[in-house]
Design a protein around this motif. Structure first.
Motif, PDB file in Angstrom:
ATOM      1  N   GLN A 152       0.838  -1.203   0.000  1.00 30.42           N
ATOM      2  CA  GLN A 152       0.000   0.000   0.000  1.00 30.42           C
ATOM      3  C   GLN A 152       0.873   1.254   0.000  1.00 30.42           C
ATOM      4  O   GLN A 152       0.595   2.217  -0.719  1.00 30.42           O
ATOM      5  N   SER A 153       1.954   1.225   0.796  1.00 33.83           N
ATOM      6  CA  SER A 153       2.853   2.384   0.850  1.00 33.83           C
ATOM      7  C   SER A 153       3.510   2.619  -0.494  1.00 33.83           C
ATOM      8  O   SER A 153       3.624   3.752  -0.976  1.00 33.83           O
ATOM      9  N   VAL A 154       3.985   1.545  -1.139  1.00 40.20           N
ATOM     10  CA  VAL A 154       4.636   1.673  -2.449  1.00 40.20           C
ATOM     11  C   VAL A 154       3.677   2.260  -3.456  1.00 40.20           C
ATOM     12  O   VAL A 154       4.005   3.142  -4.254  1.00 40.20           O
ATOM     13  N   SER A 155       2.429   1.785  -3.408  1.00 40.48           N
ATOM     14  CA  SER A 155       1.423   2.267  -4.357  1.00 40.48           C
ATOM     15  C   SER A 155       1.159   3.748  -4.165  1.00 40.48           C
ATOM     16  O   SER A 155       1.028   4.507  -5.121  1.00 40.48           O
ATOM     17  N   GLU A 156       1.116   4.176  -2.867  1.00 42.05           N
ATOM     18  CA  GLU A 156       0.814   5.579  -2.607  1.00 42.05           C
ATOM     19  C   GLU A 156       1.970   6.488  -2.990  1.00 42.05           C
ATOM     20  O   GLU A 156       1.766   7.616  -3.415  1.00 42.05           O
ATOM     21  N   LEU A 157       3.218   5.994  -2.834  1.00 37.62           N
ATOM     22  CA  LEU A 157       4.382   6.827  -3.132  1.00 37.62           C
ATOM     23  C   LEU A 157       4.788   6.796  -4.604  1.00 37.62           C
ATOM     24  O   LEU A 157       5.625   7.569  -5.038  1.00 37.62           O
ATOM     25  N   SER A 158       4.208   5.885  -5.362  1.00 36.88           N
ATOM     26  CA  SER A 158       4.513   5.732  -6.794  1.00 36.88           C
ATOM     27  C   SER A 158       5.993   5.484  -7.024  1.00 36.88           C
ATOM     28  O   SER A 158       6.610   6.034  -7.927  1.00 36.88           O
ATOM     29  N   LEU A 159       6.624   4.684  -6.160  1.00 35.34           N
ATOM     30  CA  LEU A 159       8.030   4.345  -6.296  1.00 35.34           C
ATOM     31  C   LEU A 159       8.162   2.921  -6.798  1.00 35.34           C
ATOM     32  O   LEU A 159       7.241   2.124  -6.719  1.00 35.34           O
ATOM     33  N   GLY A 160       9.355   2.574  -7.213  1.00 35.49           N
ATOM     34  CA  GLY A 160       9.629   1.190  -7.595  1.00 35.49           C
ATOM     35  C   GLY A 160       9.524   0.307  -6.373  1.00 35.49           C
ATOM     36  O   GLY A 160      10.084   0.644  -5.331  1.00 35.49           O
ATOM     37  N   PRO A 161       8.868  -0.802  -6.480  1.00 37.66           N
ATOM     38  CA  PRO A 161       8.632  -1.634  -5.291  1.00 37.66           C
ATOM     39  C   PRO A 161       9.900  -2.061  -4.592  1.00 37.66           C
ATOM     40  O   PRO A 161      10.017  -1.933  -3.375  1.00 37.66           O
ATOM     41  N   THR A 162      10.877  -2.547  -5.328  1.00 39.46           N
ATOM     42  CA  THR A 162      12.053  -3.124  -4.679  1.00 39.46           C
ATOM     43  C   THR A 162      12.790  -2.103  -3.849  1.00 39.46           C
ATOM     44  O   THR A 162      13.119  -2.343  -2.684  1.00 39.46           O
ATOM     45  N   LYS A 163      13.100  -0.925  -4.394  1.00 36.54           N
ATOM     46  CA  LYS A 163      13.861   0.086  -3.669  1.00 36.54           C
ATOM     47  C   LYS A 163      13.093   0.629  -2.474  1.00 36.54           C
ATOM     48  O   LYS A 163      13.646   0.840  -1.397  1.00 36.54           O
ATOM     49  N   ALA A 164      11.817   0.880  -2.649  1.00 34.85           N
ATOM     50  CA  ALA A 164      11.021   1.454  -1.560  1.00 34.85           C
ATOM     51  C   ALA A 164      10.899   0.472  -0.394  1.00 34.85           C
ATOM     52  O   ALA A 164      11.066   0.841   0.768  1.00 34.85           O
ATOM     53  N   VAL A 165      10.661  -0.801  -0.738  1.00 36.27           N
ATOM     54  CA  VAL A 165      10.528  -1.799   0.321  1.00 36.27           C
ATOM     55  C   VAL A 165      11.847  -2.007   1.032  1.00 36.27           C
ATOM     56  O   VAL A 165      11.917  -2.107   2.260  1.00 36.27           O
ATOM     57  N   THR A 166      12.957  -2.070   0.265  1.00 35.49           N
ATOM     58  CA  THR A 166      14.278  -2.269   0.863  1.00 35.49           C
ATOM     59  C   THR A 166      14.622  -1.129   1.807  1.00 35.49           C
ATOM     60  O   THR A 166      15.107  -1.337   2.918  1.00 35.49           O
ATOM     61  N   SER A 167      14.358   0.102   1.376  1.00 34.58           N
ATOM     62  CA  SER A 167      14.660   1.268   2.200  1.00 34.58           C
ATOM     63  C   SER A 167      13.831   1.257   3.479  1.00 34.58           C
ATOM     64  O   SER A 167      14.327   1.516   4.567  1.00 34.58           O
ATOM     65  N   TRP A 168      12.574   0.934   3.309  1.00 38.00           N
ATOM     66  CA  TRP A 168      11.680   0.938   4.483  1.00 38.00           C
ATOM     67  C   TRP A 168      12.089  -0.152   5.477  1.00 38.00           C
ATOM     68  O   TRP A 168      12.161   0.072   6.686  1.00 38.00           O
ATOM     69  N   LEU A 169      12.377  -1.357   4.954  1.00 37.28           N
ATOM     70  CA  LEU A 169      12.751  -2.463   5.823  1.00 37.28           C
ATOM     71  C   LEU A 169      14.074  -2.173   6.520  1.00 37.28           C
ATOM     72  O   LEU A 169      14.251  -2.490   7.705  1.00 37.28           O
ATOM     73  N   THR A 170      15.031  -1.548   5.820  1.00 41.01           N
ATOM     74  CA  THR A 170      16.329  -1.219   6.409  1.00 41.01           C
ATOM     75  C   THR A 170      16.159  -0.294   7.608  1.00 41.01           C
ATOM     76  O   THR A 170      16.769  -0.486   8.664  1.00 41.01           O
ATOM     77  N   ASP A 171      15.312   0.730   7.464  1.00 43.69           N
ATOM     78  CA  ASP A 171      15.079   1.654   8.571  1.00 43.69           C
ATOM     79  C   ASP A 171      14.410   0.967   9.758  1.00 43.69           C
ATOM     80  O   ASP A 171      14.655   1.316  10.917  1.00 43.69           O
ATOM     81  N   GLN A 172      13.529   0.003   9.467  1.00 45.34           N
ATOM     82  CA  GLN A 172      12.797  -0.650  10.538  1.00 45.34           C
ATOM     83  C   GLN A 172      13.713  -1.463  11.436  1.00 45.34           C
ATOM     84  O   GLN A 172      13.495  -1.544  12.643  1.00 45.34           O
ATOM     85  N   ILE A 173      14.714  -2.091  10.884  1.00 48.71           N
ATOM     86  CA  ILE A 173      15.551  -3.001  11.672  1.00 48.71           C
ATOM     87  C   ILE A 173      17.000  -2.539  11.732  1.00 48.71           C
ATOM     88  O   ILE A 173      17.899  -3.324  12.025  1.00 48.71           O
ATOM     89  N   ALA A 174      17.257  -1.248  11.430  1.00 48.45           N
ATOM     90  CA  ALA A 174      18.635  -0.730  11.432  1.00 48.45           C
ATOM     91  C   ALA A 174      19.155  -0.600  12.854  1.00 48.45           C
ATOM     92  O   ALA A 174      18.401  -0.290  13.774  1.00 48.45           O
ATOM     93  N   PRO A 175      20.469  -0.814  13.069  1.00 43.96           N
ATOM     94  CA  PRO A 175      21.066  -0.548  14.387  1.00 43.96           C
ATOM     95  C   PRO A 175      20.923   0.913  14.758  1.00 43.96           C
ATOM     96  O   PRO A 175      20.718   1.781  13.890  1.00 43.96           O
ATOM     97  N   ALA A 176      21.064   1.204  16.032  1.00 38.65           N
ATOM     98  CA  ALA A 176      20.796   2.566  16.524  1.00 38.65           C
ATOM     99  C   ALA A 176      21.752   3.602  15.942  1.00 38.65           C
ATOM    100  O   ALA A 176      21.380   4.772  15.798  1.00 38.65           O
ATOM    101  N   TYR A 177      23.015   3.206  15.602  1.00 33.52           N
ATOM    102  CA  TYR A 177      23.996   4.204  15.150  1.00 33.52           C
ATOM    103  C   TYR A 177      23.910   4.461  13.649  1.00 33.52           C
ATOM    104  O   TYR A 177      24.636   5.293  13.128  1.00 33.52           O
ATOM    105  N   TRP A 178      23.052   3.779  12.913  1.00 32.49           N
ATOM    106  CA  TRP A 178      22.908   4.002  11.470  1.00 32.49           C
ATOM    107  C   TRP A 178      22.080   5.236  11.196  1.00 32.49           C
ATOM    108  O   TRP A 178      21.087   5.504  11.863  1.00 32.49           O
TER     109      TRP A 178
END
Length: 789
Positions: A569-595
């Protein structure tokens, strides 16, 4: 009260002289009788005596022709027959009292009193006076019962036919503050129960319907008010009749018996049958086991001043024979009541609930039946308030209503134990454990009071219902018994963090007091079973209609699908490429605190090249900044950040400074350690995320069944909304409530809340009904009682 005596009145009672001698010296003829002065008085004495202030309010009656005074000893509190007023046959001139024949023998048959002079009242006058008085009394009583009618109190389906207390009092046609008792009758169909009540209480008037037809004329429970004896009379349906709902109708009889003060068991047989003793014995046992507690609860709940269950009712066995002698006739030395008790004992029945059992028999050589003996026995027992006191009609209705509310509902005939008139199935909960088949031991409708199901025996494990629950061993050793739930993530983890930890470390067992006490893959090898280390097991019963057990509901796959739905749903609303948008979002969700978050990285930290939508951003595992691929192509171990001895991606600057130890504080290390596991899993996810995101284009319905938790209703079985009953279509989507697992439309399941008992520690979709329930939390057992805490 006084008046001049006319000449015509003189000489009406020539044998009755004034007994006071206060103004007339006992020479004048008596004209009045004062009950409180206990004497006959002439006109002058009556006037002089009752001018005194203390005697002014005495009740006096004018004498009629042939008048005979009452016995003074019988009228007083020490009379030999309380409540029965006998006419006098003599007057003792010395003691100045009127005496009946029995009182004269008792008080004046010995000693000096037998020499006392007496005046004898004319016997014929006594007899005539008694007969006239009895006729007047009977006429008055008949007139009082002329307008009495019966009404249906409870129908054959155990439904009360009066709406409230006021309706009950109106149909009884008595005063609300009138104190009365309840008399009911039981017996086999066709033995003349209604006929007996009509002749005993209503002088033969057909208040209760009778019929010569074969069909039973009394269906259900009927009631009427006897204004003479001040009792509510209840007629019941006969036993052994050919009826439907036999079990419910038999249970109804015990409800009537429980509110009665006096019970008549009517039998028209030459010999007393065993059915009589079995019925009363079983009724006594059921009354003590099921009704006493409920009647006491009603007393407390309604704030009644009159206890409803001190003892059960008194019983009169009314036995009518034709060809045989009455009970005890051939054994004059033994009273019938003792023979009845012996008969109960031989049959193994013990009528302990009843305050007393009496036998009254009549032998009918030629009809009609003589009911006078039964009437006298009833009147004597009704006068006795030692064990059962009269009460307001509203109290009687409340007791009947409480019993009807508690003990109601259909009784399956295939579950009946017909060896007893009142088996436990009539009064106990009909729910049966789905695992072991044992029935609930609580009374009917106990759920209305919030009382859970209980069983007398322990349950057995069933793989189908998986009825094993875990309790925290540490809490048990501290005196508390707290149930714990194996689930995907801890309550303190965010949804994606918990999912990542689940993939890496397995499921968790979390105690509300001790926190996370177990992870299934905490170590690479040698993980022990939780039953051996941190939890205790208990096998519990599976009751119909319950929500199941607080167990692992295997919802990890569904949580992943929920996350994928959100990402799509987020990808659809942002009109971004699915792979990059999902990867970026997932990275932020589980990134270490110093990233540094992806959203803040707009250009490479070294060469300052701006990132475009499709460009890949890389984090240096040492400093946490964002770089392009060419500026972060080197690898080296970064153990100080928790990445272990394996080489990981670093930027050029950190690679060149590889011999310099980074200054990482202990607090930072602890903070980063918790998120590092999630990142390791995240990298494995990212490597294949392209394939996963491609699956977003496939309808989720194709994989939902594979990810469905066990308690969810399968999609193909959901045809309409469980709440509003709207039929599902292409335009109306199905949604599962995470609490109950039923299917709902969006309108009926738009609420969000955590459901920890199902493994959902963060707000998820729940239906309208489940949202109104108390919070789902782990189960606690304190002092032997299982509670939600």
């Amino acid at each position: 009260m006084s008046a001049q005596t006319s000449p015509a009145e003189k000489g009406l009672n020539p044998g009755l002289m004034c007994q006071e001698s206060y103004a007339c010296s006992g020479t004048d003829e008596a004209v009045f009788e004062c009950d409180e002065c206990c004497s006959l008085q002439c006109l002058r004495c009556e006037e002089e005596l009752h001018r005194q202030e203390r005697l002014r309010n005495h009740e006096r009656i004018r004498l009629k022709p042939g008048h005979i005074p009452y016995c003074d000893l019988c009228k007083g509190p020490n009379g030999h027959l309380p409540g029965v007023r006998q006419r006098a046959v003599v007057r003792c001139q010395t003691c100045k009292i009127n005496l009946c024949l029995e009182c004269q023998k008792r008080t004046h048959s010995g000693g000096n009193k037998r020499r006392h002079p007496v005046t004898v009242y004319h016997v014929s006058n006594v007899q005539e006076s008694l007969e006239a008085e009895e006729m007047d009394e009977e006429t008055k009583r008949k007139k009082m019962t002329e307008k009495v009618v019966s009404f249906l109190l409870v129908d054959e389906n155990e439904e009360i036919q009066v709406t409230n207390e006021e309706d009950f009092i109106r149909k009884l046609d008595c005063k609300p503050d009138q104190h009365l008792k309840v008399v009911s009758i039981f017996g086999n169909t066709g033995d003349g129960k209604s006929h007996t009540l009509n002749h005993t209480f209503f002088y033969g008037r057909e208040v209760f319907k009778t019929s010569p037809a074969q069909e039973s004329c009394t269906v259900g429970v009927w009631a009427a008010y006897d204004p003479v004896h001040k009792v509510a009379v209840i007629d019941t349906e006969g036993l052994l009749g050919a009826t439907v709902n036999l079990s419910q109708r038999t249970r109804l009889l015990l409800k009537v018996l429980a509110i009665s003060d006096l019970v008549i068991y009517r039998t028209h047989a030459d010999r007393l049958h065993n059915d009589l003793f079995k019925f009363l014995g079983d009724a006594s046992e059921a009354y003590l086991k099921h009704f006493t507690k409920e009647l006491k609860a009603t007393t407390a709940r309604c704030g009644l001043d009159v206890p409803l269950s001190t003892l059960g009712p008194a019983v009169i066995i009314f036995h009518e024979t034709v060809h045989t002698q009455l009970l005890g006739t051939d054994h004059p030395s033994e009273v019938p009541e003792k023979l009845i008790q012996d008969r109960f004992r031989k049959l193994g029945r013990f009528p302990e609930a009843f305050s007393s059992i009496h036998y009254k028999g009549t032998r009918t050589y030629n009809p009609p039946t003589d009911f006078s003996g039964l009437r006298r026995a009833l009147e004597q027992l009704l006068e006795n308030n030692t064990t059962r006191s009269p009460r307001h009609p509203g109290v009687i209705f409340k007791a009947l209503k409480a019993l009807s509310d508690r003990f109601s509902g259909e009784i399956p005939d295939d579950q009946m134990a017909h060896s007893s008139f009142f088996p436990d199935e009539y009064f106990t909960c009909s729910s049966v454990c789905l695992s072991c088949g044992v029935g609930c031991k609580n009374s009917m409708n106990h759920g209305k009071e919030g009382v859970p199901h209980e069983a007398k025996s322990r349950c057995r494990y069933s793989h189908q219902y998986d009825n094993r629950v875990y309790t925290c061993k540490a809490c048990y050793e501290r005196g508390k018994e707290v149930s714990v739930v194996p689930k995907t993530s801890a309550s303190t983890d965010s949804p994606w963090m918990g999912l990542a930890k689940y993939a890496w470390s397995g499921y968790v067992i979390e105690c509300p007091n001790c926190g996370v006490v177990y992870r299934s893959r905490q170590y690479w090898f040698g993980n022990q079973d939780p039953v051996d280390t941190v939890v205790r097991t208990e096998i519990v019963h599976v009751w119909p209609g319950t929500d199941g057990f607080l167990k692992d509901n295997n919802n990890a796959a569904q949580r992943l699908l929920d996350g994928m739905s959100f990402m799509a749903q987020s990808v659809s609303e942002l009109s971004l490429g699915p792979t990059k948008a999902v990867t970026s979002w997932l990275t932020d969700q589980i990134a270490p605190a110093y990233w540094r978050p992806n959203s803040q990285i707009l250009s490479c930290n070294k060469c300052a090249t701006s990132f475009k939508d499709n460009d890949t951003k890389h984090h240096c595992r040492a400093c946490g900044e964002g770089f392009c691929d060419s500026c972060s192509s080197k690898t080296r171990p970064v153990p100080e950040r928790g990445w272990g001895p394996a080489p990981v991606r670093v930027c050029d600057n950190c690679y060149e400074a590889r011999n310099v130890q980074l200054d990482v504080t202990e607090a930072q290390a602890d903070d980063e350690g918790g998120t590092l596991i999630a990142r390791k899993v995240g990298e494995a996810v990212q490597n294949t995320l392209g394939a996963v995101v491609t699956a977003i284009d496939i309808p989720l319905g194709l994989v939902k069944d594979a990810a469905r938790p066990a308690y969810w209703v399968p999609d193909h079985e959901i045809l309409h909304c469980h709440n509003c009953r709207k039929e599902f279509s292409i335009k109306l989507s199905k949604h599962h409530c995470r609490a109950c697992g039923q299917g709902f439309c969006d309108e009926c399941s738009h609420d969000r809340r955590a459901v920890p008992s199902r493994g959902w520690d963060h707000p998820v979709r729940v239906c309208f009904n489940c949202n109104k329930k108390p919070a789902w939390t782990s189960m606690s057992i304190v002092s032997g009682k299982r509670l939600l805490c």
